[in-house]
Each structure stands twice: as C-alpha cells, then as structure tokens.
Design a protein around this motif. Structure first.
Motif, PDB file in Angstrom:
ATOM      1  N   ALA A   8       0.809  -1.220   0.000  1.00 50.55           N
ATOM      2  CA  ALA A   8       0.000   0.000   0.000  1.00 50.55           C
ATOM      3  C   ALA A   8       0.840   1.268   0.000  1.00 50.55           C
ATOM      4  CB  ALA A   8      -0.935   0.002   1.212  1.00 50.55           C
ATOM      5  N   ILE A   9       2.100   1.184   0.374  1.00 51.66           N
ATOM      6  CA  ILE A   9       2.916   2.389   0.482  1.00 51.66           C
ATOM      7  C   ILE A   9       4.121   2.397  -0.451  1.00 51.66           C
ATOM      8  CG2 ILE A   9       2.182   2.865   2.850  1.00 51.66           C
ATOM      9  CD1 ILE A   9       4.878   1.683   3.785  1.00 51.66           C
ATOM     10  N   ALA A  10       4.305   1.322  -1.194  1.00 51.81           N
ATOM     11  CA  ALA A  10       5.465   1.223  -2.080  1.00 51.81           C
ATOM     12  C   ALA A  10       5.444   2.334  -3.118  1.00 51.81           C
ATOM     13  CB  ALA A  10       5.483  -0.144  -2.762  1.00 51.81           C
ATOM     14  N   ASN A  11       6.598   2.912  -3.363  1.00 50.84           N
ATOM     15  CA  ASN A  11       6.789   3.938  -4.392  1.00 50.84           C
ATOM     16  C   ASN A  11       5.893   5.158  -4.210  1.00 50.84           C
ATOM     17  OD1 ASN A  11       8.753   2.335  -5.749  1.00 50.84           O
ATOM     18  ND2 ASN A  11       7.086   1.109  -6.579  1.00 50.84           N
ATOM     19  N   GLN A  12       5.588   5.490  -2.985  1.00 48.91           N
ATOM     20  CA  GLN A  12       4.790   6.672  -2.691  1.00 48.91           C
ATOM     21  C   GLN A  12       5.523   7.534  -1.683  1.00 48.91           C
ATOM     22  OE1 GLN A  12       0.538   6.407  -2.038  1.00 48.91           O
ATOM     23  NE2 GLN A  12       0.657   4.195  -2.322  1.00 48.91           N
ATOM     24  N   SER A  13       5.165   8.792  -1.662  1.00 46.54           N
ATOM     25  CA  SER A  13       5.647   9.663  -0.599  1.00 46.54           C
ATOM     26  C   SER A  13       4.423  10.268   0.073  1.00 46.54           C
ATOM     27  CB  SER A  13       6.571  10.756  -1.144  1.00 46.54           C
ATOM     28  OG  SER A  13       5.867  11.582  -2.038  1.00 46.54           O
ATOM     29  N   PHE A  14       4.572  10.608   1.331  1.00 52.56           N
ATOM     30  CA  PHE A  14       3.458  11.109   2.119  1.00 52.56           C
ATOM     31  C   PHE A  14       3.836  12.448   2.719  1.00 52.56           C
ATOM     32  CE2 PHE A  14       3.179   6.544   1.884  1.00 52.56           C
ATOM     33  CZ  PHE A  14       1.852   6.335   1.543  1.00 52.56           C
ATOM     34  N   ASP A  15       2.856  13.328   2.814  1.00 52.59           N
ATOM     35  CA  ASP A  15       3.097  14.665   3.355  1.00 52.59           C
ATOM     36  C   ASP A  15       3.197  14.680   4.869  1.00 52.59           C
ATOM     37  OD1 ASP A  15       3.157  15.839   0.813  1.00 52.59           O
ATOM     38  OD2 ASP A  15       0.970  16.042   0.786  1.00 52.59           O
ATOM     39  N   SER A  16       2.666  13.636   5.502  1.00 55.63           N
ATOM     40  CA  SER A  16       2.699  13.611   6.966  1.00 55.63           C
ATOM     41  C   SER A  16       2.660  12.167   7.458  1.00 55.63           C
ATOM     42  CB  SER A  16       1.503  14.376   7.539  1.00 55.63           C
ATOM     43  OG  SER A  16       0.297  13.676   7.266  1.00 55.63           O
ATOM     44  N   LEU A  17       3.042  11.989   8.701  1.00 52.98           N
ATOM     45  CA  LEU A  17       2.929  10.662   9.305  1.00 52.98           C
ATOM     46  C   LEU A  17       1.476  10.257   9.449  1.00 52.98           C
ATOM     47  CD1 LEU A  17       5.706  10.704  12.056  1.00 52.98           C
ATOM     48  CD2 LEU A  17       5.665   9.385   9.947  1.00 52.98           C
ATOM     49  N   ASP A  18       0.593  11.216   9.679  1.00 57.72           N
ATOM     50  CA  ASP A  18      -0.830  10.904   9.771  1.00 57.72           C
ATOM     51  C   ASP A  18      -1.349  10.308   8.467  1.00 57.72           C
ATOM     52  OD1 ASP A  18      -1.007  11.782  12.392  1.00 57.72           O
ATOM     53  OD2 ASP A  18      -1.676  13.804  11.832  1.00 57.72           O
ATOM     54  N   GLU A  19      -0.917  10.865   7.336  1.00 60.63           N
ATOM     55  CA  GLU A  19      -1.332  10.343   6.037  1.00 60.63           C
ATOM     56  C   GLU A  19      -0.805   8.918   5.832  1.00 60.63           C
ATOM     57  OE1 GLU A  19      -0.888  11.398   1.290  1.00 60.63           O
ATOM     58  OE2 GLU A  19      -0.148  12.840   2.777  1.00 60.63           O
TER      59      GLU A  19
END
Length: 124
Positions: free
Chosen positions: A74-85
């Motif tokens: 679910a998180i591979a090759n992604q970046s997130f703006d926050s830890l909550d996201e």
C-alpha cells in the motif's frame, strides 16, 4: 530509505520501560531479531528489560515478519506529506488484510503449530 538509529531505539526502550513501569521488581523479556540497532554496543537497555535475540533467518519465530511485504504494498513507491497520512494508508491496508484469513494463515502458520477449534486460526 528509513534510517533506524540506535539512539532513537534507546529512547523507545526508555519510554517502553517507563510506560510499563519496568525495573528491579517488574521485569520483561523482550525477544528481538538481530537488526543492527538491536545488537549495537551503544544500546542502552533499561533495568528490568532482558533482551533475547532470535536466531537470524528464522521467520517461524517471528511470523509477523512475513506480513511486511503485503502491508508495504500500500505504500510502495509513494511519498506522504505527513505521518498521519502514512498511518491512515497503512490502517486502511490492515483493515483489508484483516479479512484475508487464508492469505494471513498461509504466510504466518506453520504445519507444526498447534491448531485451535475456532473457525479462524490466528498464528501471530
């Protein structure tokens, strides 16, 4: 890439010991794999915590290790703006996986583990 550091892990161990009131009269045995920050000479283990290192390459002793690939999808090759996201995406993935009994059983159960009489055998 996630950089896990011994100094941060020391803080986690100290917080864990404080939260569970670990000390001279309240002891915990903590089984861990042999990650570098678990075996560092700089590791500061609070009084009352006794670390047992599991043998390397022994996923049957920590079957949850085999779940990382399916949670990480679910998180591979992604970046997130926050830890909550990030947490929300992982939470949603875990909700989906909680209904995938056969998949989880196939990754975490071993033929030599005792089975239960319940409909779903949880092996982690």
């Amino acid at each position: 890439m996630l950089d896990v550091r011994t100094d941060i892990f020391n803080l986690v161990l100290a917080d864990f010991a404080k939260h569970f009131q670990v000390g001279k009269n309240n002891r915990i045995i903590l089984a861990m794999d042999q990650a570098g920050w678990h075996t560092s000479h700089e590791l500061e283990v609070p009084e009352g915590i006794h670390i047992i290192l599991m043998p390397s390459h022994s996923p049957e002793l920590q079957p949850a290790e085999r779940l990382w690939p399916v949670t990480n999808e679910a998180i591979a090759n992604q970046s997130f703006d926050s830890l909550d996201e990030l947490e929300e995406v992982l939470f949603q993935r875990c909700k989906v996986l909680s209904n995938e009994h056969d998949l989880i059983r196939g990754l975490t159960c071993y033929h030599w583990w005792p089975q239960t009489n319940s409909q779903v055998t949880v092996c982690i």
